[in-house]
Write an enzyme that holds these catalytic residues in place. Structure first.
Site, PDB file in Angstrom:
ATOM      1  N   CYS A  72      27.838 -25.696  14.856  1.00 42.76           N
ATOM      2  CA  CYS A  72      28.941 -26.863  15.249  1.00 42.76           C
ATOM      3  C   CYS A  72      29.531 -27.732  14.132  1.00 42.76           C
ATOM      4  CB  CYS A  72      28.460 -27.653  16.569  1.00 42.76           C
ATOM      5  SG  CYS A  72      27.038 -28.795  15.883  1.00 42.76           S
ATOM      6  N   LYS A 116     -11.310   2.913  10.198  1.00 44.64           N
ATOM      7  CA  LYS A 116     -11.147   2.682   8.669  1.00 44.64           C
ATOM      8  C   LYS A 116     -10.874   1.197   8.553  1.00 44.64           C
ATOM      9  CE  LYS A 116     -10.059   4.394   4.174  1.00 44.64           C
ATOM     10  NZ  LYS A 116      -9.359   3.182   3.611  1.00 44.64           N
ATOM     11  N   ARG A 161     -18.456  -1.766  -4.718  1.00 46.40           N
ATOM     12  CA  ARG A 161     -18.301  -0.587  -4.951  1.00 46.40           C
ATOM     13  C   ARG A 161     -17.914  -0.532  -6.479  1.00 46.40           C
ATOM     14  NH1 ARG A 161     -13.292   3.321  -2.575  1.00 46.40           N
ATOM     15  NH2 ARG A 161     -12.297   1.594  -4.004  1.00 46.40           N
ATOM     16  N   ASP A 210       0.668  -1.157  -0.043  1.00 47.28           N
ATOM     17  CA  ASP A 210       0.020   0.053  -0.114  1.00 47.28           C
ATOM     18  C   ASP A 210       0.904   1.242  -0.067  1.00 47.28           C
ATOM     19  OD1 ASP A 210      -2.057  -1.924  -0.070  1.00 47.28           O
ATOM     20  OD2 ASP A 210      -2.888  -1.000   2.065  1.00 47.28           O
TER      21      ASP A 210
HETATM   22  N1  LIG Z   1      -1.222  -2.425  -2.944  1.00 48.10           N
HETATM   23  C1  LIG Z   1      -1.690  -2.044  -3.809  1.00 48.10           C
HETATM   24  O1  LIG Z   1      -1.379  -2.542  -4.914  1.00 48.10           O
HETATM   25  C2  LIG Z   1      -2.820  -1.212  -3.894  1.00 48.10           C
HETATM   26  C3  LIG Z   1      -3.606  -0.884  -5.011  1.00 48.10           C
HETATM   27  C4  LIG Z   1      -4.737  -0.077  -4.949  1.00 48.10           C
HETATM   28  C5  LIG Z   1      -4.957   0.569  -3.776  1.00 48.10           C
HETATM   29  N2  LIG Z   1      -4.524   0.232  -2.530  1.00 48.10           N
HETATM   30  C6  LIG Z   1      -4.755   0.902  -1.451  1.00 48.10           C
HETATM   31  O2  LIG Z   1      -5.942   1.311  -1.297  1.00 48.10           O
HETATM   32  C7  LIG Z   1      -6.061   2.578  -1.041  1.00 48.10           C
HETATM   33  C8  LIG Z   1      -7.101   3.388  -1.983  1.00 48.10           C
HETATM   34  O3  LIG Z   1      -8.242   2.472  -1.955  1.00 48.10           O
HETATM   35  P1  LIG Z   1      -9.539   3.100  -2.371  1.00 48.10           P
HETATM   36  O4  LIG Z   1      -9.784   4.323  -3.054  1.00 48.10           O
HETATM   37  O5  LIG Z   1     -10.254   1.913  -2.538  1.00 48.10           O
HETATM   38  O6  LIG Z   1      -9.986   3.255  -0.664  1.00 48.10           O
HETATM   39  P2  LIG Z   1      -9.473   4.467   0.309  1.00 48.10           P
HETATM   40  O7  LIG Z   1      -8.555   3.938   1.052  1.00 48.10           O
HETATM   41  O8  LIG Z   1      -9.728   5.649  -0.629  1.00 48.10           O
HETATM   42  O9  LIG Z   1     -10.700   4.587   1.147  1.00 48.10           O
HETATM   43  C9  LIG Z   1     -12.248   4.529   0.952  1.00 48.10           C
HETATM   44  C10 LIG Z   1     -12.887   2.948   1.335  1.00 48.10           C
HETATM   45  O10 LIG Z   1     -12.570   3.072   2.589  1.00 48.10           O
HETATM   46  C11 LIG Z   1     -13.461   2.015   3.018  1.00 48.10           C
HETATM   47  N3  LIG Z   1     -14.004   2.430   4.534  1.00 48.10           N
HETATM   48  C12 LIG Z   1     -13.775   1.575   5.687  1.00 48.10           C
HETATM   49  N4  LIG Z   1     -13.989   2.096   6.621  1.00 48.10           N
HETATM   50  C13 LIG Z   1     -14.648   3.398   6.403  1.00 48.10           C
HETATM   51  C14 LIG Z   1     -15.420   4.349   7.064  1.00 48.10           C
HETATM   52  N5  LIG Z   1     -15.711   4.189   8.610  1.00 48.10           N
HETATM   53  N6  LIG Z   1     -16.088   5.208   6.477  1.00 48.10           N
HETATM   54  C15 LIG Z   1     -16.083   5.465   5.048  1.00 48.10           C
HETATM   55  N7  LIG Z   1     -15.339   4.341   4.460  1.00 48.10           N
HETATM   56  C16 LIG Z   1     -14.662   3.347   4.961  1.00 48.10           C
HETATM   57  C17 LIG Z   1     -14.819   2.192   2.112  1.00 48.10           C
HETATM   58  O11 LIG Z   1     -14.969   0.934   1.482  1.00 48.10           O
HETATM   59  C18 LIG Z   1     -14.389   3.204   1.166  1.00 48.10           C
HETATM   60  O12 LIG Z   1     -14.797   2.817  -0.029  1.00 48.10           O
HETATM   61  C19 LIG Z   1      -4.721   3.259  -1.270  1.00 48.10           C
HETATM   62  O13 LIG Z   1      -4.534   4.315  -0.264  1.00 48.10           O
HETATM   63  C20 LIG Z   1      -3.906   2.110  -1.096  1.00 48.10           C
HETATM   64  O14 LIG Z   1      -3.436   2.055   0.237  1.00 48.10           O
HETATM   65  C21 LIG Z   1      -3.158  -0.496  -2.604  1.00 48.10           C
HETATM   66 ZN   LIG Z   2      24.857 -27.949  15.892  1.00 51.13          ZN
END
Ligand SMILES: NC(=O)c1ccc[n+]([C@@H]2O[C@H](COP(=O)([O-])OP(=O)(O)OC[C@H]3O[C@@H](n4cnc5c(N)ncnc54)[C@H](O)[C@@H]3O)[C@@H](O)[C@H]2O)c1
Ligand SMILES: [Zn+2]
Length: 692
Positions: A440, A140, A161, A34
């Protein structure tokens, strides 16, 4: 790549990020951490801010999530679903508040927003338009967004979504999740939004099962939850023990009804969330409403509690409470202006393995440990991670120079969850199994998935064994800690295990760091264990695989003869499986002389000792007993004592029962025994019989 991108770097960054996003959102199998994703995203975002006329329409900043999978029917959300703007530290947060403040003041100029028009902007947190506004704070959860549409109280559809406007229809799968109510007490149409999550515990169990079945492992609970939701076979989803945690609503055609339910004239975001448990959704473990000034402190608090949550958290979400203001502020290209995600430090990093150091543990098992450049993970630098065993290396096909995802969750040691094979360049080197002990140089032996050093006097084994032997829960030798053990073994003052009992004052007092008193104290505390430690401590101190404190206490009830018992006899001991019995038996068998020697030196105190004859010729030999009621001793202990007399202890009374042992407050079992005419033995009688 420098911090500022030129056009061609920008274009290739967009391509790279899209590839990461595809693996993450569509294939539920990430190929980047991430943090890597977020860093590249930030660079792209910066470029676009400076070059607003040259934004690639394919840029991940221009859309939400990923493509919709073809395998599922598509479904439109009634109101769009959004992403969230991320902030990573207090500085980012203040900047975010500043942006919000500016937006509010622009709004204020064009229309009267607040009653008090005289507020002058001074400091964002103290004296500004937003300073007195309330924000709703919720964890979150790191899972998969799901939009549930209810009509006249009934669940109509569940949709992922997707790209924010259209998602995959997964209603059947959603119905297998117990925490999603099929009906809610709300008439009219409403979208309830939340996160499908897999608890840390269920994630571990799932991966263990997959490992057993030779299936590929999920990198994290988020991918496991998403992968489980996007199954064509709902039975598979049902098996995964998913949960749903609501975090908001979307479309709602009757806000008045919500006000009524909340018993308020006007509801805020917090009020709506508080209604959801009444609708049948899970209660909130954490939900707060507060003014901006208090948010940073609260963030630190939740960050500190992070590991106590049942589910994985990657930050907390800050949402402006006032719904009318929310609407007026509106959205950017992909996220609401009135909310943001304050991210927690990442618990996942990418490391590149430099080398492998095999480590020899107490039981002689050789564990491969990966070395890499010191890297910050969740607030601490780490440079080593265990690879558990050589089978695991084979299974995951880990090689030297491989890039891997490394995750720390809870207080568990960091784990390599995935090898990023698409980053290989041909320079990777296979990890060879050791053929001799790295310490050893004695030859190794193989048992199950483990490789052992088979030299009982191996320095490495002696060191770790002695440290365990001397520890509090074992022989409790004060002053014999790790560094002294290492020193004594390195100086060859201890070659064999029993040598500690032959240490003399003269050996010690000249050593570095030893003064006369310290040397004498150590000798005294070693000698003080002679004829002065219970047998269970001695057994525990031997450091036998699978034999911990509780098992040692059970074994000690059988007296010294326990070391001569057969595998079959050991297996019959209550609570002993085959694994424990085998391990103890093998150890005794292999180390007979060693044990006899040590017993002669130490003379452990035997609390209850019985000869074989005694065991065969007593009231309880080969009798079936049931224990009921409460006793002075724990039931566990009583059971072990009875078993040490050759009795079999079972849990229910039947015609096969010989004796019922009754303590205080005995209930239905006593009644049943009396009906069956069984012999009943009271606690006092038992004590007299056994002399305990
Ligand atoms: N590792 C990877 O290759 C990779 C690729 C894409 C995205 N990502 C990760 O995903 C993040 C972006 O993803 P995104 O845009 O899908 O999500 P986001 O991190 O922007 O967050 C939005 C999502 O958070 C969730 N959520 C959880 N608790 C919540 C709460 N209390 N209130 C509101 N929403 C809540 C919801 O599902 C919402 O759609 C990036 O910051 C990255 O860390 C990682
Ligand atoms: Zn040994």
């Amino acid at each position: 790549m420098s911090n500022i991108l030129d056009n061609s770097q920008y274009q290739s960054a967009v391509q790279q990020l899209n590839l990461y996003a595809k693996h993450y959102y569509e294939l539920d199998d990430p190929i980047a951490s991430d943090e890597e994703y977020d860093n590249l995203y930030k660079k792209i975002y910066e470029y676009e801010r400076n070059n607003p006329n040259n934004i690639n329409p394919n840029s991940p900043t221009q859309r939400v999530g990923g493509k919709v999978l073809q395998d599922f029917s598509k479904n439109s959300h009634r109101k769009r679903m959004w992403s969230l703007e991320d902030v990573f530290d207090n500085n980012d947060l203040l900047q975010w508040f500043e942006k919000l403040e500016n937006a509010l003041s622009r709004l204020q100029k064009s229309q009267s927003l607040f009653d008090d028009n005289t507020i002058q902007y001074k400091s964002i947190l103290e004296d500004s338009l937003l300073a007195k506004l309330h924000f709703c704070i919720s964890p979150k959860y790191d899972g998969m967004s799901l939009n549930l549409f209810y009509k006249n109280g009934k669940l109509q559809s569940a949709t992922t979504r997707g790209d924010g406007e259209i998602g995959e229809l997964v209603t059947q799968n959603a119905k297998t999740i117990k925490s999603i109510p099929q009906t809610i007490p709300f008439h009219g149409g409403i979208e309830i939004r939340g996160e499908v999550v897999l608890s840390k515990k269920n994630f571990d169990t799932l991966n263990k099962e997959r490992e057993k079945n030779n299936q590929s492992l999920f990198a994290n609970p988020r991918n496991a939850a998403a992968g489980s939701m996007r199954q064509l076979d709902s039975n598979l989803t049902a098996e995964r023990k998913l949960d749903f945690i609501a975090w908001g609503i979307g479309y709602c055609d009757d806000m008045q009804q919500l006000c009524k339910l909340a018993q308020k004239n006007k509801v805020g975001f917090y009020d709506i969330l508080m209604l959801l448990p009444e609708f049948g959704f899970e209660s909130f473990v954490y939900l707060e409403s507060m003014i901006p000034k208090n948010i940073e402190k609260e963030y630190q608090k939740v960050l500190n509690m992070r590991e106590d949550f049942e589910f994985l958290l990657d930050g907390f979400v800050i949402v402006l409470d006032d719904l009318e203001l929310q609407e007026k502020l509106g959205f950017t290209q992909k996220a609401p202006r009135y909310a943001c995600a304050y991210k927690f430090p990442s618990t996942e990093i990418v490391i590149q393995i430099d080398s492998i150091s095999p480590q020899v543990g107490r039981t002689g098992i050789i564990t491969p440990v990966a070395n890499f450049k010191p890297t910050l993970l969740d607030g601490a630098y780490i440079s080593r991670a265990t690879l558990h065993n050589y089978k695991e290396i084979e299974r995951k096909d880990i090689r030297i120079h491989d890039s891997c995802l490394l995750v720390r969750s809870g207080d568990v040691i960091p784990k390599i969850t995935k090898v990023l094979t698409d980053r290989r360049n041909g320079n990777e080197i296979e990890i060879l199994k050791p053929t001799q002990c790295p310490i050893c140089h004695h030859s190794v032996s193989y048992e199950d998935i483990f490789i052992y050093c088979s030299n009982p006097n191996c320095d490495a084994i002696i060191k770790t064994k002695l440290i365990h032997f001397a520890s509090k829960k074992c022989m409790n030798i004060e002053g014999l800690g790790k560094s002294i053990v290492e020193l004594l073994v390195d100086l060859k003052l201890i070659i064999q295990f029993k040598d500690i009992y032959y240490l003399h004052y003269e050996n010690l007092f000249q050593l570095e760091g030893f003064k006369e008193k310290k040397a004498q104290n150590l000798i005294d505390s070693i000698q003080g264990t002679i004829n002065n430690r219970e047998l269970w401590r001695f057994i525990h101190a031997l450091g036998i695989l699978h034999i911990g404190e509780v098992a040692s206490k059970k074994l000690a009830y059988y007296g010294i003869e326990i070391f001569d018992k057969s595998f079959e006899e050991l297996k019959e001991i209550n609570g002993f499986g085959e694994e424990m019995a085998q391990s103890f038996y093998d150890f005794c068998h292999r180390n007979k002389e060693f044990i006899i020697d040590l017993i002669q030196i130490i003379q452990p105190v035997i609390e209850i000792s019985r000869s074989n004859k005694e065991q065969q010729e007593n009231l309880f030999a080969k009798k079936t007993c049931v224990i009921t009621g409460t006793f002075e001793k724990s039931r566990e202990e009583l059971k072990a004592i009875l078993e040490s007399y050759g009795a079999k202890v079972t849990s229910s009374v039947s015609v096969k029962t010989d004796y019922l042992i009754v303590g205080e407050k005995a209930g239905s079992k006593l009644q049943k025994a009396q009906e069956l005419g069984l012999k009943v033995i009271a606690e006092k009688e038992l004590k007299d019989l056994l002399g305990i």
